[in-house]
Design a protein around this motif. Structure first.
Motif, PDB file in Angstrom:
ATOM      1  N   PRO A  28       0.854  -1.197   0.000  1.00 25.05           N
ATOM      2  CA  PRO A  28       0.000   0.000   0.000  1.00 25.05           C
ATOM      3  C   PRO A  28       0.888   1.244   0.000  1.00 25.05           C
ATOM      4  N   PRO A  29       0.435   2.348  -0.571  1.00 27.82           N
ATOM      5  CA  PRO A  29       1.276   3.556  -0.648  1.00 27.82           C
ATOM      6  C   PRO A  29       1.885   3.997   0.676  1.00 27.82           C
ATOM      7  N   PRO A  30       1.163   3.933   1.806  1.00 25.83           N
ATOM      8  CA  PRO A  30       1.786   4.402   3.055  1.00 25.83           C
ATOM      9  C   PRO A  30       3.002   3.592   3.485  1.00 25.83           C
ATOM     10  N   LEU A  31       3.202   2.402   2.917  1.00 27.54           N
ATOM     11  CA  LEU A  31       4.300   1.539   3.362  1.00 27.54           C
ATOM     12  C   LEU A  31       5.531   1.618   2.461  1.00 27.54           C
ATOM     13  N   LEU A  32       5.510   2.465   1.449  1.00 24.60           N
ATOM     14  CA  LEU A  32       6.685   2.593   0.586  1.00 24.60           C
ATOM     15  C   LEU A  32       7.908   3.025   1.396  1.00 24.60           C
ATOM     16  N   ASP A  33       7.729   4.006   2.253  1.00 20.04           N
ATOM     17  CA  ASP A  33       8.862   4.474   3.063  1.00 20.04           C
ATOM     18  C   ASP A  33       9.294   3.439   4.093  1.00 20.04           C
ATOM     19  N   THR A  34       8.349   2.635   4.573  1.00 26.07           N
ATOM     20  CA  THR A  34       8.686   1.584   5.544  1.00 26.07           C
ATOM     21  C   THR A  34       9.646   0.572   4.927  1.00 26.07           C
ATOM     22  N   TRP A  35       9.369   0.147   3.713  1.00 24.93           N
ATOM     23  CA  TRP A  35      10.261  -0.812   3.051  1.00 24.93           C
ATOM     24  C   TRP A  35      11.618  -0.179   2.740  1.00 24.93           C
ATOM     25  N   LYS A  36      11.603   1.069   2.353  1.00 30.46           N
ATOM     26  CA  LYS A  36      12.870   1.764   2.099  1.00 30.46           C
ATOM     27  C   LYS A  36      13.715   1.804   3.364  1.00 30.46           C
ATOM     28  N   GLU A  37      13.086   2.115   4.488  1.00 32.48           N
ATOM     29  CA  GLU A  37      13.790   2.181   5.766  1.00 32.48           C
ATOM     30  C   GLU A  37      14.334   0.811   6.160  1.00 32.48           C
ATOM     31  N   GLN A  38      13.519  -0.221   6.007  1.00 35.07           N
ATOM     32  CA  GLN A  38      13.952  -1.570   6.377  1.00 35.07           C
ATOM     33  C   GLN A  38      15.130  -2.029   5.516  1.00 35.07           C
ATOM     34  N   LEU A  39      15.081  -1.780   4.220  1.00 40.04           N
ATOM     35  CA  LEU A  39      16.186  -2.179   3.338  1.00 40.04           C
ATOM     36  C   LEU A  39      17.458  -1.400   3.671  1.00 40.04           C
ATOM     37  N   SER A  40      17.313  -0.133   3.988  1.00 37.78           N
ATOM     38  CA  SER A  40      18.486   0.688   4.297  1.00 37.78           C
ATOM     39  C   SER A  40      19.131   0.291   5.619  1.00 37.78           C
ATOM     40  N   GLN A  41      18.314  -0.069   6.602  1.00 39.53           N
ATOM     41  CA  GLN A  41      18.830  -0.367   7.936  1.00 39.53           C
ATOM     42  C   GLN A  41      19.369  -1.780   8.065  1.00 39.53           C
ATOM     43  N   HIS A  42      18.760  -2.737   7.384  1.00 32.44           N
ATOM     44  CA  HIS A  42      19.024  -4.143   7.695  1.00 32.44           C
ATOM     45  C   HIS A  42      19.836  -4.892   6.643  1.00 32.44           C
ATOM     46  N   VAL A  43      20.178  -4.248   5.531  1.00 32.59           N
ATOM     47  CA  VAL A  43      20.913  -4.937   4.463  1.00 32.59           C
ATOM     48  C   VAL A  43      22.286  -4.305   4.307  1.00 32.59           C
ATOM     49  N   THR A  70       6.985   1.862  13.417  1.00 35.94           N
ATOM     50  CA  THR A  70       7.588   1.146  14.531  1.00 35.94           C
ATOM     51  C   THR A  70       7.967   2.176  15.579  1.00 35.94           C
ATOM     52  N   LEU A  71       7.299   2.102  16.727  1.00 31.83           N
ATOM     53  CA  LEU A  71       7.479   3.102  17.783  1.00 31.83           C
ATOM     54  C   LEU A  71       7.797   2.420  19.107  1.00 31.83           C
ATOM     55  N   THR A  72       8.761   1.501  19.062  1.00 29.90           N
ATOM     56  CA  THR A  72       9.105   0.749  20.268  1.00 29.90           C
ATOM     57  C   THR A  72       9.842   1.606  21.291  1.00 29.90           C
ATOM     58  N   GLU A  73      10.170   2.850  20.956  1.00 32.51           N
ATOM     59  CA  GLU A  73      10.734   3.751  21.963  1.00 32.51           C
ATOM     60  C   GLU A  73       9.697   4.065  23.040  1.00 32.51           C
ATOM     61  N   ALA A  74       8.434   3.935  22.699  1.00 28.97           N
ATOM     62  CA  ALA A  74       7.352   4.177  23.662  1.00 28.97           C
ATOM     63  C   ALA A  74       7.022   2.888  24.398  1.00 28.97           C
TER      64      ALA A  74
END
Length: 934
Positions: free
Chosen positions: A395-410, A848-852
């Motif tokens: 879904p459109p709102p998750l485009l940035d989520t996948w970008k963040e996950q790929l940047s952080q974890h790969v 993802t807001l696990t800081e809270a």
């Protein structure tokens, strides 16, 4: 400072007199007025737009003073001429004040401290140092210098201080910057104030004149009486608790008011399986170590990508049976035998609950393509894996989520990827072999497909993808929609549907996912209904459950959340009582609703029932806002939109149709009157792209989806509701932004847009007052997320937070896409920001807001799945602290009935059995349901 200089001078004179008496005593603690505690503790308080700090003595003085002991002085030690009586001389704790903001300079000495909260020494009215490292210092905001100057002038006061500072390592360049010198970060100070009992009233007056309020202390080093001048219970010292009293660890509201919520078993637990899978090796390009359950999931994914396993010992539901006379394939679900081998099938459904790290698991699956000899050995007779990219649809709102996950974890360069979206679309000239992943959206695929007419001109449909992964796959559960048909038309060797909610409203939702993954024979909805669905409806629940579990064990990966080691989660309800004026307003609207419903029943005409239903729904929106906003809600706004006499006019209907549609889909499933495609709020949360043709909603509550509206247009057929008397239609939006916008419209754009300006006249509503009070009493190191369906509610909460000087960030539908990530980063990294205000439509997915560690739901939602999606932003993989959730509701209002309705929606039979019924009687049924709620 706000108090008059005359009042300050009077207070100073009184303190000087008390100080002289104390100094004359043989045992004096006046020299201890500037100490710092041994333990690290910070706490929130009710403060307006100001910050606080404390002045303290040096470390040796602090140790010496603590070593002397802090027992109450004996009567014999008080000189006869002292102006302080024995009781008045008793050392007490007045309470805690917090949120004195400033800057703290981190050095290499404290770069590796385990906590961002630590005790500090106040060197002056503007400067403090860390107790563990005098080289690490900070400065207070200039607006607090006068406050601390006055406090430090009083030798009889003892101040215990803590600092909560942002973590320099939270910033991408912080660690490297620290190597070149100190780094200044935002911070917030809290102080616990001690002093003689007879100064209690004066200290209270001093802070109250500054609009600052003493709160329950946390982490007191001194075992003394707690006498808070801002609490009635402190009028008698004998009734005051000790600072070690366990009750002080609770919120500053009666803990008895909280009600525990019993967590029912997950209705989808029937699908749970695969708890003893082997662990696959860690892909080299994945940076974080995969958790055990993720490695087990990777084993399941790799096994499923090898195709059917006809070994009777496998979990697949197809068995190969060979005799001397024939060879056949047996379906374990239906026990039917077939001569033909089932079509090749690779893939499945990943349905782990929200928060288990499904996105990283799917990235790890793609990462195995880099080592195919190790991971992807095909079964004998199967072709080698295709060297093509994996297509991921989101879904459109998750485009940035996948970008963040790929940047952080790969690992850098480990996986190559690009988008096929907007201006970044692929063309025939692009070399797809350069990429491991292509990310696109469901809407883009639907547009490229163009009803099948454009598919041949699209890169998406002319490519055989290595695998196709659908994130939030339940968005295609309407098999007749253009979106679902377009997605199913894509060509790929392996097909994966990823969703935490494979069954949302009815068991047929699962058949849509089976159609996409092409799991023969259940890619045919009729066969799925025949073998499994029909058994639920005929009452053979045991056999139906057995068949569903057999199907799940072979195609679906779902484990309970207990497979990961999460800290405990406590779910609470907090009942709120209206004040007299709020109750009067609520009851007025309630009686109007009941009268209108009774009038429709006495009329007896279905058309009148539908018209009244719309009016009642609008006024229920008013009730909902009154519960949140109290007197800040002006009933004229909503009633002006629900005029009874004009409800039958088509022009008026177009003005209120969106509101009526939104409330209808919040309360229940809305299905297209033509194709029966369903629409509800959980789908809306994932949809922010407008459809080229809007769906329509009729005054009789009939809904036609955009596909059916398009179909009518192509055939030159009018859009009708199917009733003998045609009812007016109006276009509506199914996107999540429409949910927020119509709620603002329902209020007429009025209060509390000016919540801050009207606060002095009206004050906070009872519910918001309770919420802000609880937020103000939390330790400053605990971050919280506040969810509401309404922007207007967040406006009022925001005004309350500003009044108490609680720093926050806010994210709702009006925030532009480019500004969203900076807001999230500020909440994560800034130690002084303690509250995140979120609308449910923005905060229920993709974050993802696990800081809270605390979540507050300001009002109950009709659909409990939406609430759980929101809470999963906090209670998920990566959470290291105990999580507390609080759901607010107003006693003796429709909110209590909504909570009861939530319980019925959690029951398995309600989810698995599809509702029926449509026609004239339906208007009365809907109306009666609303009447019972109020």
């Amino acid at each position: 400072m706000d108090p008059s200089r005359r009042k300050k001078r009077r207070l100073e004179d009184e303190w000087e007199q008390q100080a002289q008496a104390l100094q004359a005593a043989p045992t004096s603690y006046s020299t201890a007025s500037r100490i710092t505690p041994q333990n690290s503790y910070s706490h929130s308080s009710q403060w307006p737009d100001s910050e606080s700090g404390v002045n303290m003595m040096d470390t040796n003085q602090a140790h010496n003073f603590l070593g002397q002991g802090l027992a109450e002085p004996c009567a014999s030690e008080i000189p006869p001429n002292s102006k302080i009586s024995t009781a008045g001389d008793t050392l007490v704790c007045y309470g805690m004040v917090t949120r004195f903001h400033g800057k703290y300079t981190r050095t290499a000495n404290d770069a590796h401290q385990g906590s961002n909260e630590f005790p500090v020494v106040i060197e002056s009215s503007s400067k403090f140092t860390a107790l563990f490292s005098p080289e690490s210092s900070g400065t207070l905001g200039s607006e607090f210098v006068d406050v601390f100057e006055e406090l430090l002038r009083q030798p009889s006061l003892i101040l215990q201080a803590f600092c909560a500072a942002s973590d320099v390592h939270s910033h991408p360049t912080g660690q490297s910057r620290l190597r070149f010198g100190p780094v200044a970060v935002p911070c917030s100070l809290s102080i616990i104030v001690y002093g003689p009992w007879d100064l209690c009233e004066d200290v209270g007056e001093f802070f109250q004149d500054l609009d600052m309020y003493l709160q329950d202390p946390r982490g007191c080093d001194m075992e003394v009486k707690y006498c808070n001048p801002h609490r009635l219970s402190s009028l008698n010292i004998d009734n005051c608790p000790m600072t070690s009293d366990p009750s002080l660890t609770c919120l500053n509201l009666d803990q008895d008011l909280f009600e525990n919520i019993t967590q029912d078993n997950d209705v989808l637990g029937i699908l749970d399986a695969h708890q003893d899978l082997p662990e696959a090796p860690q892909p080299e390009v994945i940076l974080p170590s995969l958790k055990r359950h993720q490695k087990q999931a990777l084993s399941f994914l790799l096994e499923r990508e090898r195709g059917w396993n006809f070994d009777p010992r496998s979990s697949d539901f197809w068995d190969l049976m060979q005799t001397s006379q024939a060879t056949c394939f047996v379906n374990r679900i239906s026990s039917s035998a077939h001569r033909d081998e089932p079509p090749e099938f690779c893939g499945g459904i990943v349905a782990d609950p929200m928060g288990l790290g499904k996105t990283l698991t799917m990235i790890a699956l793609v990462a195995t393509d880099r080592s195919e000899g190790l991971y992807n050995n095909p079964r004998p007779g199967m072709p080698s894996p295709v060297r093509m990219p994996s297509l991921i649809l989101v879904p459109p709102p998750l485009l940035d989520t996948w970008k963040e996950q790929l940047s952080q974890h790969v690992r850098r360069g480990g996986i190559t990827w690009r988008r096929h979206y907007g201006k970044e679309k692929l063309t025939e000239a692009d070399d797809l072999s350069l990429y491991d992943i292509v990310i696109s959206t469901y809407h883009t695929v639907t547009g490229d497909w163009g009803g099948g007419h454009k598919a041949s001109n699209s890169v998406l449909f002319s490519t055989c993808w290595k695998r196709i992964i659908l994130d939030e796959a339940h968005v295609i559960r309407n098999t007749q929609s253009q979106m679902a048909r377009a997605v199913c038309a894509l060509d790929g060797r392996s097909r994966w549907a990823v969703t935490g909610t494979p069954i949302q409203n009815r068991i047929g939702d699962l058949s849509a996912l089976l159609k996409f993954i092409r799991a023969h024979p259940y890619d045919d909805a009729k066969q799925f209904e025949l073998d499994i669905g029909q058994m639920w409806k005929t009452g053979d629940i045991e056999e139906a459950a057995k068949r569903l579990k057999n199907l799940s064990s072979s195609l679906i990966l779902r484990r309970p959340k207990t497979v990961i080691d999460l800290p405990p989660r406590v779910d609470l309800k907090f009942p709120v009582n209206f004040n007299a004026a709020e109750r009067k307003l609520y009851d007025k609207l309630k009686h109007q609703i009941i009268a209108r419903a009774d009038e429709a029943f006495s009329d007896g005409e279905p058309g009148a029932a539908s018209n009244s239903y719309i009016t009642v729904m609008q006024r229920i929106n008013a009730l909902r806002m009154v519960c949140d906003l109290g007197l800040h809600y002006d009933t004229r706004h909503d009633l002006a939109l629900s005029g009874d006499k004009s409800s039958g006019d088509a022009g008026d209907w177009s003005r209120v149709a969106q509101q009526a549609f939104n409330l209808q889909r919040e309360m229940d499933l809305v299905a297209c009157a033509s194709c029966r495609a369903s629409c509800d709020t959980t789908t809306a949360l994932l949809d922010c792209e407008p459809s080229p043709v809007q769906p329509v909603f009729a005054q009789c509550l009939a809904f036609l989806c955009s596909d059916c509206v398009q179909r009518c247009a192509r055939r030159n057929k009018p859009v009708t509701c199917g009733h003998g008397t045609a009812h007016p239609f109006a276009p509506v939006s199914v996107s999540w932004t429409a949910l927020e916008e119509s709620r603002d419209l329902a209020s007429g754009g009025g209060a509390p847009g000016g919540a801050a300006s009207s606060l002095a006249q009206i004050g906070l509503s009872s519910k918001v007052k309770a919420l802000v009070s609880q937020l103000a009493h939390l330790p400053s190191g605990e971050k919280s997320v506040v969810f509401s369906s309404w922007r207007m509610t967040l406006d009022l909460v925001q005004a309350g937070l500003k009044q108490q000087n609680i720093k926050f960030v806010r994210f709702d539908g009006k925030v532009q896409q480019k500004n969203r990530q900076p807001i999230i980063d500020k909440f994560r990294n800034d130690g002084t920001v303690q509250v995140f205000l979120l609308t449910l439509s923005c905060g229920a997915v993709g974050l993802t807001l696990t800081e809270a560690c605390r979540a507050y739901l300001v009002e109950p939602h009709w659909n409990p799945a939406v609430e759980e999606q929101a809470l999963a932003r906090i209670y998920r993989l990566g959470q290291r602290r105990k999580v507390t959730t609080v759901r607010y509701f107003v006693r003796d209002t429709f909110e209590e009935r909504v909570l009861d309705l939530q319980e019925s929606k959690r029951k398995l039979e309600e989810v698995l059995l599809e509702k029926k019924g449509h026609g004239a009687q339906e208007g009365f049924d809907h109306l009666e349901g609303l009447r019972r709620l109020v």
